[in-house]
Design a protein around this motif. Structure first.
Motif, PDB file in Angstrom:
ATOM      1  N   TYR A   1      43.193  31.339  36.413  1.00  0.00           N
ATOM      2  CA  TYR A   1      43.421  29.893  36.410  1.00  0.00           C
ATOM      3  C   TYR A   1      44.912  29.604  36.563  1.00  0.00           C
ATOM      4  CZ  TYR A   1      43.593  25.065  34.705  1.00  0.00           C
ATOM      5  OH  TYR A   1      43.831  23.713  34.585  1.00  0.00           O
ATOM      6  N   TRP A   2      45.759  30.325  35.852  1.00  0.00           N
ATOM      7  CA  TRP A   2      47.216  30.162  35.967  1.00  0.00           C
ATOM      8  C   TRP A   2      47.687  30.471  37.384  1.00  0.00           C
ATOM      9  CZ3 TRP A   2      50.939  33.936  37.113  1.00  0.00           C
ATOM     10  CH2 TRP A   2      52.272  33.557  36.926  1.00  0.00           C
ATOM     11  N   TRP A   3      47.137  31.524  37.969  1.00  0.00           N
ATOM     12  CA  TRP A   3      47.533  31.912  39.319  1.00  0.00           C
ATOM     13  C   TRP A   3      47.210  30.814  40.326  1.00  0.00           C
ATOM     14  CZ3 TRP A   3      50.404  35.066  42.099  1.00  0.00           C
ATOM     15  CH2 TRP A   3      50.127  35.214  43.465  1.00  0.00           C
ATOM     16  N   PHE A   4      45.977  30.322  40.325  1.00  0.00           N
ATOM     17  CA  PHE A   4      45.612  29.281  41.290  1.00  0.00           C
ATOM     18  C   PHE A   4      46.436  28.012  41.088  1.00  0.00           C
ATOM     19  CE2 PHE A   4      41.533  31.623  42.014  1.00  0.00           C
ATOM     20  CZ  PHE A   4      41.666  31.726  43.394  1.00  0.00           C
ATOM     21  N   LYS A   5      46.821  27.737  39.873  1.00  0.00           N
ATOM     22  CA  LYS A   5      47.614  26.549  39.593  1.00  0.00           C
ATOM     23  C   LYS A   5      49.026  26.665  40.167  1.00  0.00           C
ATOM     24  CE  LYS A   5      48.761  23.446  35.739  1.00  0.00           C
ATOM     25  NZ  LYS A   5      48.601  23.234  34.275  1.00  0.00           N
TER      26      LYS A   5
ATOM     27  N   LEU B   1      48.635  40.849  38.711  1.00  0.00           N
ATOM     28  CA  LEU B   1      48.507  39.581  37.986  1.00  0.00           C
ATOM     29  C   LEU B   1      48.819  39.700  36.492  1.00  0.00           C
ATOM     30  CD1 LEU B   1      47.961  36.596  38.090  1.00  0.00           C
ATOM     31  CD2 LEU B   1      45.496  37.066  37.976  1.00  0.00           C
ATOM     32  N   PRO B   2      48.341  40.734  35.778  1.00  0.00           N
ATOM     33  CA  PRO B   2      48.703  40.824  34.362  1.00  0.00           C
ATOM     34  C   PRO B   2      50.222  40.861  34.139  1.00  0.00           C
ATOM     35  CG  PRO B   2      46.860  42.269  34.818  1.00  0.00           C
ATOM     36  CD  PRO B   2      47.367  41.773  36.147  1.00  0.00           C
ATOM     37  N   ALA B   3      50.947  41.548  35.028  1.00  0.00           N
ATOM     38  CA  ALA B   3      52.407  41.642  34.885  1.00  0.00           C
ATOM     39  C   ALA B   3      53.082  40.301  35.102  1.00  0.00           C
ATOM     40  CB  ALA B   3      52.956  42.674  35.868  1.00  0.00           C
ATOM     41  N   LEU B   4      52.642  39.548  36.103  1.00  0.00           N
ATOM     42  CA  LEU B   4      53.247  38.231  36.347  1.00  0.00           C
ATOM     43  C   LEU B   4      52.882  37.258  35.236  1.00  0.00           C
ATOM     44  CD1 LEU B   4      52.992  37.515  40.190  1.00  0.00           C
ATOM     45  CD2 LEU B   4      54.719  38.793  38.907  1.00  0.00           C
ATOM     46  N   PHE B   5      51.639  37.336  34.773  1.00  0.00           N
ATOM     47  CA  PHE B   5      51.199  36.417  33.716  1.00  0.00           C
ATOM     48  C   PHE B   5      52.005  36.632  32.435  1.00  0.00           C
ATOM     49  CE2 PHE B   5      48.203  35.128  30.306  1.00  0.00           C
ATOM     50  CZ  PHE B   5      48.014  33.803  30.688  1.00  0.00           C
ATOM     51  N   GLU B   6      52.381  37.856  32.138  1.00  0.00           N
ATOM     52  CA  GLU B   6      53.196  38.129  30.957  1.00  0.00           C
ATOM     53  C   GLU B   6      54.549  37.420  31.030  1.00  0.00           C
ATOM     54  OE1 GLU B   6      53.804  42.181  29.974  1.00  0.00           O
ATOM     55  OE2 GLU B   6      51.732  42.511  29.312  1.00  0.00           O
ATOM     56  N   GLN B   7      55.012  37.141  32.253  1.00  0.00           N
ATOM     57  CA  GLN B   7      56.312  36.502  32.459  1.00  0.00           C
ATOM     58  C   GLN B   7      56.193  34.994  32.666  1.00  0.00           C
ATOM     59  OE1 GLN B   7      58.774  38.872  35.407  1.00  0.00           O
ATOM     60  NE2 GLN B   7      56.843  40.020  35.582  1.00  0.00           N
TER      61      GLN B   7
ATOM     62  N   THR C   1      52.113  21.552  40.914  1.00  0.00           N
ATOM     63  CA  THR C   1      51.050  22.547  40.792  1.00  0.00           C
ATOM     64  C   THR C   1      49.757  22.061  41.439  1.00  0.00           C
ATOM     65  OG1 THR C   1      50.540  21.655  38.595  1.00  0.00           O
ATOM     66  CG2 THR C   1      52.005  23.574  38.699  1.00  0.00           C
ATOM     67  N   ALA C   2      48.835  23.002  41.611  1.00  0.00           N
ATOM     68  CA  ALA C   2      47.559  22.686  42.256  1.00  0.00           C
ATOM     69  C   ALA C   2      46.654  21.879  41.338  1.00  0.00           C
ATOM     70  CB  ALA C   2      46.853  23.977  42.666  1.00  0.00           C
ATOM     71  N   ARG C   3      45.832  21.042  41.947  1.00  0.00           N
ATOM     72  CA  ARG C   3      44.819  20.281  41.226  1.00  0.00           C
ATOM     73  C   ARG C   3      43.773  19.817  42.226  1.00  0.00           C
ATOM     74  NH1 ARG C   3      46.231  14.095  40.119  1.00  0.00           N
ATOM     75  NH2 ARG C   3      44.103  14.004  40.925  1.00  0.00           N
TER      76      ARG C   3
END
Length: 286
Positions: free
Chosen positions: A55-59, A224-230, A104-106
């Protein structure tokens, strides 16, 4: 999904990832009772990923810039996050229209996507240079497509995802993708528009699309897990090979839920309006 062949594709990125093979999916292209194209793609489990991450990625993904630390040919360079989502096929993605906070996306916005299908094999034979409307963006899925005045929906891509638990712990994500193309209406005008938009979607195109999408979705595990941590320092994202925590091969994986795949294939084959069956603006059926 486009007539354009003027895309300039960035040089490929060697992230050192094992790319998932198409044997890790269940896949079917069929025609329903109204001759619409219906595509069902059941991906393998996305290991180590959560729906919160997706969800964070698509946003945010169209706005992300990532510094690549040790990727050959890109050492120390900042690149669009979109280039991590596929090591060879992606060009660019841009949001337009009614955007969310900080661009951001919506749902209600538009997204302009530039990419190619299986570039290493087909070069620019199957380019994508399309502006699509975002119909759905929630924590259980993403949907986008095209509508034609006086006809209605002409193309719809719907992604559904759900956390998978084991011993009360999330072990990955169930990721399911469906595409509908062509109008269910049978008047001459609708048929002509359908032929113009989807007439070139042959067997080879869908093979290229399947390979592209299998890789695109599968590499979420790697970055994705690495980017989400940041995510709390979103303007200073970095990626290096050591951030990839996947150590087990995906070679033995298959689609996550075969029964669901077969149920959806049957539902589409029996439908007269595949867009209605797909339910692109509705909550996920997972």
């Amino acid at each position: 999904m486009s007539q354009s062949k003027k895309l300039i594709v960035p040089k490929s990125r060697d992230f050192g990832w094992e790319l998932k093979p198409i044997t890790s999916t269940y896949f079917k292209v069929l025609r329903n009772r109204s001759n619409q194209i219906c595509v069902v793609l059941e991906h393998s489990l996305l290991r180590g990923v959560t729906t919160e991450m997706i969800y964070w990625w698509f946003k945010h993904f169209t706005k992300l810039q990532v510094k690549l630390i040790d990727i050959p040919g890109y050492e120390g360079q900042k690149v669009p996050g979109y280039l991590l989502w596929h090591p060879s096929d992606h060009v660019s993605a841009e949001l337009k229209g009614k955007l969310g906070t900080e661009g951001t996306a919506r749902a209600g916005a538009k997204i302009h996507i530039k990419e190619v299908m299986q570039y290493k094999k087909y070069q620019l034979k199957y380019p994508v240079d399309q502006e699509l409307s975002i119909f759905y963006h929630e924590r259980d899925g993403w949907g986008m497509g095209k509508k034609v005045p006086f006809i209605g929906p002409m193309m719809s891509l719907r992604i559904s995802y759900k956390d998978v638990y084991e011993d009360n712990k999330i072990i990955g994500v169930h990721y399911h993708y469906e595409v509908v193309a062509g109008s269910h209406k049978q008047n001459i005008f609708a048929k002509k528009i359908t032929q113009k938009i989807v007439g070139n979607f042959d067997t080879e195109f869908w093979e290229a699309w399947l390979t592209h999408n299998t890789i695109e979705v599968g590499v979420f595990e790697n970055f994705l897990p690495a980017l989400f941590e940041q995510r709390h320092d979103i303007n200073n994202l970095t990626y290096s090979k050591k951030m990839n925590t996947i150590t087990e091969s995906a070679a033995s994986q298959s689609g996550h839920n075969k029964a669901l795949f077969e149920e959806r294939v049957k539902g589409y084959s029996e439908s007269r309006d595949a867009f209605q069956y797909q339910g692109v603006t509705k909550k996920s059926f997972l």
